[in-house]
Design an enzyme around this catalytic site. Structure first.
Site, PDB file in Angstrom:
ATOM      1  N   ASP A   1       0.854  -1.195   0.000  1.00 36.07           N
ATOM      2  CA  ASP A   1       0.000   0.000   0.000  1.00 36.07           C
ATOM      3  C   ASP A   1       0.889   1.244   0.000  1.00 36.07           C
ATOM      4  OD1 ASP A   1      -2.217   1.606   0.094  1.00 36.07           O
ATOM      5  OD2 ASP A   1      -2.603   1.306   2.249  1.00 36.07           O
TER       6      ASP A   1
HETATM    7  C1  SPV Z   1      -7.373   1.921   3.282  1.00 40.09           C
HETATM    8  O1  SPV Z   1      -8.243   1.111   3.583  1.00 40.09           O
HETATM    9  O2  SPV Z   1      -6.589   1.737   2.364  1.00 40.09           O
HETATM   10  C2  SPV Z   1      -7.232   3.167   4.040  1.00 40.09           C
HETATM   11  C3  SPV Z   1      -7.538   3.153   5.429  1.00 40.09           C
HETATM   12  O3  SPV Z   1      -6.776   4.110   3.468  1.00 40.09           O
HETATM   13  S1  SPV Z   1      -6.106   2.770   6.247  1.00 40.09           S
HETATM   14  O4  SPV Z   1      -5.651   1.476   5.843  1.00 40.09           O
HETATM   15  O5  SPV Z   1      -6.434   2.863   7.623  1.00 40.09           O
HETATM   16  O6  SPV Z   1      -5.105   3.798   5.883  1.00 40.09           O
HETATM   17 MG    MG Z   2      -5.757   3.638   1.755  1.00 44.23          MG
END
Ligand code: SPV
Ligand code: MG
Length: 533
Positions: free
Chosen positions: A54
């Site tokens: 991510d």
């Molecule tokens: C996601 O679900 O990708 C988000 C929320 O942005 S978090 O993972 O808490 O950043």
């Molecule tokens: Mg996110």
């Protein structure tokens, strides 16, 4: 346009609403079926499902493909987690246009720097985008949207990077002024307290969204009382899938078999349901041009003889021939011929014979009755043009096509190769008005006698278990069927009794369509072997 409107409704609703994460069309459809009113297309789970981090590793194109699949599959609105907007203001504008094209309800962008890192990873060392620049990006997005209801939500990561509440409030107010339709206040605290405090001091300029991943145990009323508009359950579908997949993979890895897992995992039937496999059959009925007015009655009640092991848990028509059950091949051939109205008469192990899109009849007395007992059960659907066939016959498709093209009122298919003489297997032996013709011989042939004890020298071939009647021929067949059934023990007899009855009253009643091989039935293990089971 509806999706964006629906998302707005959730944001404007007086009570706290919630949406749930999805990372592909399948998870999206499961969320929608659960009655949840909206989806969060999460950067964390989309990237994880793609095998990536991510950290802005998933490209805009890749993510748009998934969003397209989701919006094509479900009607509930999607709020897309747009990270930092995939670049500067101009990239964000392209993104917004493409989201509008795909009917995505809205996008949420966060005030971090590209490439961003997930909020729960090394968060204190992350830095925020300058406020002015981020406000420009929001304005650019609002100017680019082609759907007036499209939602641009602005997320501040001020609390995530360790800034004071005041800085978070300040940023959120500025984003609302720049045109954001909602703000998302993110927090990694284990309690609702920081977001609660934010809400207490919030001007109320636009609705507020929060993501209670770490403060999940907060009661719903607390969010409601604080004035939160929308909760995002941001990753729960993927986490559920990961847990189940690991359990299954580890189990099979350790034990080497899936035997004990059947009750733990979704059935294959459920997979088909989620894919709307039945919808295809409906569609074929509605849209395939060559739909025929003919119907079919398939007799599939008996267990067969000499097939004990292969039929321990299924009727003989469910024995796979080259990987596909005989009955499935039959249904495929019927569909290819445009025959949509299909009835199957079951007897032995009906629970193992549940094909979709057909009418099922049951002959509970299958053990005492013959084929006529099964035919009697389906008598009401024998009308108009109808094919009557054994469910365990596998044949080349041209045979069915030629049979259905016959201009006779009653036609049976006879294999003139007489292969049963060499193998010694039992067969529905027939005598015909003439032996199989030469290639160019267009003569018509009629059935004279059918019985499995006909002497070898008197036999022209074998009935393959397929019969087609139309119009007056169907009326005659029903009359003969009723006459035979009216006699004591009539329902213990086979189809041959009806055919012989028809011939008795009219020697030209039953036309013969000659073929040479190109079919098998599953009457003996030898036949099964021939079919390469
Ligand atoms: C996601 O679900 O990708 C988000 C929320 O942005 S978090 O993972 O808490 O950043
Ligand atoms: Mg996110």
């Amino acid at each position: 346009m509806r999706q964006a409107q629906e998302l707005r409704k959730l944001l404007d609703s007086p009570r706290v609403e919630h949406i749930l994460e999805a990372h592909n069309a399948l998870s999206a459809s499961i969320v929608a079926e659960a009655g949840i009113p909206g989806l969060w297309a999460s950067s964390l789970t989309l990237s994880c499902a793609a095998g990536l981090r991510d950290n802005s590793e998933l490209t805009m194109t890749e993510v748009l493909d998934v969003l397209e699949a989701i919006t094509a599959k479900v009607e509930i609105p999607v709020l897309f987690d747009g990270d930092t907007g995939y670049g500067q203001f101009s990239h964000f504008q392209q993104l917004v246009r493409k989201l509008c094209l795909r009917q995505v309800g809205g996008v949420c962008i966060e005030d971090k720097i590209f490439p961003k890192t997930n909020s729960f990873l090394r968060s204190e060392s992350q830095s925020l985008a300058p406020v002015e620049e981020f406000c420009g990006k929001i304005r650019a997005g609002k100017d680019a949207q082609t759907d007036s209801d499209f939602v641009v939500a602005a997320r501040t990561e001020a609390l995530i990077v360790g800034l004071e509440l005041g800085a978070a409030l300040d940023r959120a107010e500025r984003y609302a002024e720049a045109g954001a339709d909602a703000v998302l206040i993110h927090s990694k605290d284990r309690t609702f307290a920081p977001v609660q405090e934010f809400m207490a001091r919030w001007s109320g300029a636009v609705p507020v969204i929060c993501v209670p991943t770490t403060y999940y145990s907060t009661p719903l009323e607390a969010f409601q009382q604080a004035g939160v508009s929308l909760l995002i359950w941001a990753n729960h579908m993927l986490r559920a899938a990961i847990g189940s997949m690991q359990m299954v993979a580890n189990h099979i890895g350790e034990v080497g078999t899936a035997r004990d897992l059947e009750d733990e995992i979704a059935s294959v039937k459920e997979v088909f349901r989620l894919q709307d496999a039945d919808g295809l059959l409906e569609g074929e009925k509605a849209y395939l041009q060559q739909a025929s007015s003919a119907s079919a009655v398939v007799l599939a009640a008996s267990r067969g003889t000499g097939l004990d092991e292969l039929t321990a848990d299924r009727p003989k028509c469910m024995i796979p021939i080259a990987g596909t059950p005989a009955i499935e091949k039959m249904l495929q051939s019927l569909r290819a011929e445009g025959i949509r109205d299909v009835s199957i008469v079951r007897g032995y192990k009906p629970e193992a014979l549940t094909p979709a899109g057909v009418t099922l009849f049951d002959n509970p007395r299958w053990q005492e009755t013959g084929e006529l007992g099964s035919l009697e059960v389906a008598r009401d659907v024998i009308k108009g043009e109808v094919l009557i066939a054994y469910g365990d016959v596998v044949f080349k498709r041209y045979i069915l096509h030629e049979l259905m093209s016959s201009d006779a009122l009653i036609t049976v298919v006879v294999d003139g190769s007489r292969s049963f003489l060499a193998s010694g297997r039992s067969a529905d032996r027939v005598r015909v008005s003439g032996p199989p013709p030469d290639l160019y011989d267009e003569s018509e042939f009629y059935l004279e006698r059918i019985a499995n004890h006909l002497p070898d020298e008197d036999v022209d071939g074998e009935w393959i278990g397929m019969l087609r009647t139309r119009g007056e021929g169907t009326v005659q067949l029903l009359r003969a069927l009723d006459e035979v059934l009216a006699k004591p023990g009539g329902d213990e007899l086979e189809m041959s009794a009806v055919l012989n009855r028809l011939i008795e009253s009219d020697p030209l009643a039953v036309r013969v369509l000659y073929i040479q091989g190109d079919w098998i039935d599953i009457n003996s293990l030898a036949d099964v072997a021939k079919g390469n089971v």
